[in-house]
Motif scaffolding. Structure first.
Motif, PDB file in Angstrom:
ATOM      1  N   TRP A 218      21.355   6.116  61.800  1.00 22.67           N
ATOM      2  CA  TRP A 218      20.978   7.339  61.068  1.00 22.67           C
ATOM      3  C   TRP A 218      22.048   8.383  62.326  1.00 22.67           C
ATOM      4  O   TRP A 218      22.721   9.606  62.309  1.00 22.67           O
ATOM      5  CB  TRP A 218      20.024   7.899  60.734  1.00 22.67           C
ATOM      6  CG  TRP A 218      20.551   9.793  60.436  1.00 22.67           C
ATOM      7  CD1 TRP A 218      20.584   9.404  59.079  1.00 22.67           C
ATOM      8  CD2 TRP A 218      19.578  10.244  60.775  1.00 22.67           C
ATOM      9  NE1 TRP A 218      20.125  11.091  59.247  1.00 22.67           N
ATOM     10  CE2 TRP A 218      19.567  11.473  60.120  1.00 22.67           C
ATOM     11  CE3 TRP A 218      18.979  10.481  62.085  1.00 22.67           C
ATOM     12  CZ2 TRP A 218      19.057  13.123  60.129  1.00 22.67           C
ATOM     13  CZ3 TRP A 218      19.323  12.017  62.394  1.00 22.67           C
ATOM     14  CH2 TRP A 218      18.881  13.136  62.005  1.00 22.67           C
ATOM     15  N   LEU A 219      21.399   8.218  63.856  1.00 20.82           N
ATOM     16  CA  LEU A 219      21.653   9.443  64.753  1.00 20.82           C
ATOM     17  C   LEU A 219      22.757   9.405  65.428  1.00 20.82           C
ATOM     18  O   LEU A 219      23.582  10.521  65.312  1.00 20.82           O
ATOM     19  CB  LEU A 219      21.012   9.143  65.971  1.00 20.82           C
ATOM     20  CG  LEU A 219      19.511  10.057  65.626  1.00 20.82           C
ATOM     21  CD1 LEU A 219      18.323   9.155  67.216  1.00 20.82           C
ATOM     22  CD2 LEU A 219      19.177  11.158  66.116  1.00 20.82           C
ATOM     23  N   VAL A 220      23.750   8.374  65.071  1.00 15.06           N
ATOM     24  CA  VAL A 220      24.943   7.842  65.617  1.00 15.06           C
ATOM     25  C   VAL A 220      25.212   8.298  64.536  1.00 15.06           C
ATOM     26  O   VAL A 220      26.982   8.795  64.904  1.00 15.06           O
ATOM     27  CB  VAL A 220      25.356   6.303  66.021  1.00 15.06           C
ATOM     28  CG1 VAL A 220      26.402   6.101  65.826  1.00 15.06           C
ATOM     29  CG2 VAL A 220      23.908   5.759  67.330  1.00 15.06           C
ATOM     30  N   ALA A 221      25.185   8.171  63.136  1.00 15.10           N
ATOM     31  CA  ALA A 221      26.374   8.256  62.027  1.00 15.10           C
ATOM     32  C   ALA A 221      26.174   9.763  62.202  1.00 15.10           C
ATOM     33  O   ALA A 221      27.394  10.950  61.907  1.00 15.10           O
ATOM     34  CB  ALA A 221      25.261   8.315  60.620  1.00 15.10           C
ATOM     35  N   ARG A 222      25.146  10.787  62.467  1.00 12.84           N
ATOM     36  CA  ARG A 222      24.656  12.248  62.580  1.00 12.84           C
ATOM     37  C   ARG A 222      25.914  12.702  63.562  1.00 12.84           C
ATOM     38  O   ARG A 222      26.463  13.760  63.434  1.00 12.84           O
ATOM     39  CB  ARG A 222      23.482  12.390  63.024  1.00 12.84           C
ATOM     40  CG  ARG A 222      22.859  14.125  62.801  1.00 12.84           C
ATOM     41  CD  ARG A 222      23.244  13.937  60.913  1.00 12.84           C
ATOM     42  NE  ARG A 222      21.915  14.271  60.116  1.00 12.84           N
ATOM     43  CZ  ARG A 222      22.412  14.946  58.934  1.00 12.84           C
ATOM     44  NH1 ARG A 222      22.758  14.131  58.036  1.00 12.84           N
ATOM     45  NH2 ARG A 222      21.739  16.215  59.123  1.00 12.84           N
ATOM     46  N   GLY A 223      26.047  12.138  64.836  1.00 15.40           N
ATOM     47  CA  GLY A 223      26.787  12.027  65.930  1.00 15.40           C
ATOM     48  C   GLY A 223      28.344  12.245  65.724  1.00 15.40           C
ATOM     49  O   GLY A 223      29.561  13.358  66.293  1.00 15.40           O
ATOM     50  N   ARG A 224      28.653  11.366  64.532  1.00 12.15           N
ATOM     51  CA  ARG A 224      30.099  10.898  64.475  1.00 12.15           C
ATOM     52  C   ARG A 224      30.259  12.735  62.871  1.00 12.15           C
ATOM     53  O   ARG A 224      31.372  12.150  62.616  1.00 12.15           O
ATOM     54  CB  ARG A 224      30.110   9.621  63.820  1.00 12.15           C
ATOM     55  CG  ARG A 224      30.064   9.192  64.714  1.00 12.15           C
ATOM     56  CD  ARG A 224      30.109   7.711  64.712  1.00 12.15           C
ATOM     57  NE  ARG A 224      30.154   6.221  65.768  1.00 12.15           N
ATOM     58  CZ  ARG A 224      29.959   5.131  65.453  1.00 12.15           C
ATOM     59  NH1 ARG A 224      29.639   4.478  64.098  1.00 12.15           N
ATOM     60  NH2 ARG A 224      29.479   4.611  66.733  1.00 12.15           N
ATOM     61  N   PHE A 225      29.094  12.686  62.916  1.00 10.93           N
ATOM     62  CA  PHE A 225      29.527  13.425  61.339  1.00 10.93           C
ATOM     63  C   PHE A 225      29.690  13.183  60.180  1.00 10.93           C
ATOM     64  O   PHE A 225      30.017  13.618  59.648  1.00 10.93           O
ATOM     65  CB  PHE A 225      30.693  15.202  61.770  1.00 10.93           C
ATOM     66  CG  PHE A 225      30.114  15.829  62.823  1.00 10.93           C
ATOM     67  CD1 PHE A 225      29.395  17.471  62.038  1.00 10.93           C
ATOM     68  CD2 PHE A 225      30.678  15.396  64.151  1.00 10.93           C
ATOM     69  CE1 PHE A 225      29.260  18.105  63.176  1.00 10.93           C
ATOM     70  CE2 PHE A 225      30.061  16.557  65.200  1.00 10.93           C
ATOM     71  CZ  PHE A 225      29.520  17.906  64.747  1.00 10.93           C
ATOM     72  N   GLU A 226      28.952  11.934  59.890  1.00 16.74           N
ATOM     73  CA  GLU A 226      29.473  11.795  58.698  1.00 16.74           C
ATOM     74  C   GLU A 226      27.704  11.937  58.128  1.00 16.74           C
ATOM     75  O   GLU A 226      26.682  12.217  58.383  1.00 16.74           O
ATOM     76  CB  GLU A 226      28.998   9.775  59.102  1.00 16.74           C
ATOM     77  CG  GLU A 226      30.116   9.023  59.922  1.00 16.74           C
ATOM     78  CD  GLU A 226      29.945   7.985  60.430  1.00 16.74           C
ATOM     79  OE1 GLU A 226      29.031   7.174  60.184  1.00 16.74           O
ATOM     80  OE2 GLU A 226      30.662   6.974  61.141  1.00 16.74           O
ATOM     81  N   GLY A 227      27.922  12.240  56.844  1.00 10.99           N
ATOM     82  CA  GLY A 227      27.185  12.555  56.458  1.00 10.99           C
ATOM     83  C   GLY A 227      27.157  13.089  54.449  1.00 10.99           C
ATOM     84  O   GLY A 227      27.878  11.744  54.361  1.00 10.99           O
TER      85      GLY A 227
END
Length: 353
Positions: A218-227
């Motif tokens: 989830w943190l990696v996805a957050r860094g990639r601005f996936e939401g």
């Protein structure tokens, strides 16, 4: 149709409402807060924010940072009235809205021919009707829309694709992203991850080892601005709580239990009024050194009876046995209708004064 989501946020909402009623204070640092010894800042004008004053900061500290600030007690009746006007205009612009509070909302703009023009008109209508300014972020998901609306406050209007968001905020710390708090940012820093670009490039498996199988990816996805790309038009409550911060720290089993039962009684009356029951009873205890501890127990059958909630809360408190005086005490009932709350990332936090 492509997904297009806007996040609209009224600038310094409570302070702005107060300044409309007190125009002679415009240009001066204003803090909306109670004045008790344990009061915290509800919000502050941008003039006060320049001194480092922020929401949830102890008011005493805020006044040390900005001794010339004007302190105004909150008037939530006035804030709700202003919010109703704003949200009526929002719902008059789009059909699908996720209201996040009195001063902010997500809007699904996917069905509009000209989303940017529609949002500029809405901002103008809000200012004409209420005198309040708003910042707007537009993007392909809620995360980007939220970060974009914060990027150029006050009166910001920022439109970003995911690629543009990644490029624009690559050098910013992970805390820029909602959901990544100070403790998580510190743990990322230990791993050498100090920017969103580094977080986006991190190995999900490595982060899963340090943060767990769900939070790591989830943190990696957050860094990639996936939401999230869809809105929840109605946010269903899964818990309700009552808590109290004491002007003077309390200690001793009798006094702690009396305060806990008072909170349990208030909570259960609210639950009964709305016909809500839950299976998880929890307490929250903040000590005088700001250590915050939660304890919870799940029972077989849902309840809103004060004798059940109060008894279990008291048992949890006795089992914890606070080792220091207590500055805050809270009671919560959760798992309404069998719906569980998201798990807390930590059970104990040491918060700075």
């Amino acid at each position: 149709m492509p997904t297009v989501i806007a996040h609209l946020d009224i600038d310094a909402f409570y302070a702005s409402v107060e300044l409309l009623r007190r125009p002679e204070l415009r240009g001066r640092p204003v803090i909306v807060s109670g004045d008790g010894p344990r009061a915290v800042v509800t919000t502050a004008s941008y003039e006060a924010r320049k001194f480092g004053v922020g929401s949830a900061m102890p008011t005493r500290r805020a006044l040390r940072l900005c001794p010339d600030a004007v302190l105004i007690p909150p008037d939530f009746g006035a804030y709700r009235a202003a919010s109703e006007v704003v949200m009526r205009l929002v719902r008059g612009t789009v059909d699908e809205v996720e209201v996040m509070g009195l001063d902010e909302a997500y809007l699904d703009l996917g069905g509009l021919l000209s989303p940017r023009a529609a949002m500029r008109r809405l901002v103008t209508e809000i200012r004409a009707a209420t005198g309040l300014d708003a910042s707007v972020g537009i993007g392909p998901n809620k995360l980007i829309a939220k970060v974009a609306s914060d990027a150029e406050k006050p009166r910001g209007f920022v439109v970003l694709t995911r690629e543009q968001a990644c490029a624009r905020f690559a050098g910013h710390p992970p805390r820029l992203v909602p959901g990544i708090g100070g403790k998580t940012a510190e743990r990322l820093e230990v791993l050498g991850i100090t920017t969103l670009a580094a977080l986006a490039a991190a190995d999900p498996g490595l982060l899963a080892e340090h943060f767990g199988p769900r939070q790591g990816p989830w943190l990696v996805a957050r860094g990639r601005f996936e939401g999230e790309e869809s809105l929840q038009a109605v946010r269903e409550a899964v818990s309700e709580s009552r808590e109290s911060t004491f002007d003077v720290d309390i200690a001793g089993p009798a006094e702690l239990d009396a305060q806990l039962q008072r909170l349990a009684d208030q909570l259960c009356r609210g639950l009964q009024k709305h016909d809500r029951t839950g299976r998880t009873i929890a307490i929250k205890v903040r000590l005088d050194d700001w250590t915050t501890v939660t304890r919870a127990r799940t029972i077989a059958h849902p309840t809103n009876a004060v004798e059940h909630v109060g008894q279990i809360a008291a048992e949890l408190l006795r089992e914890y046995a606070p080792p220091r005086p207590v500055r805050l005490l809270g009671v919560r009932v959760a798992s309404f209708g069998g719906v569980e709350e998201p798990p807390a990332q930590t059970a104990q936090l040491a918060l700075p004064v």
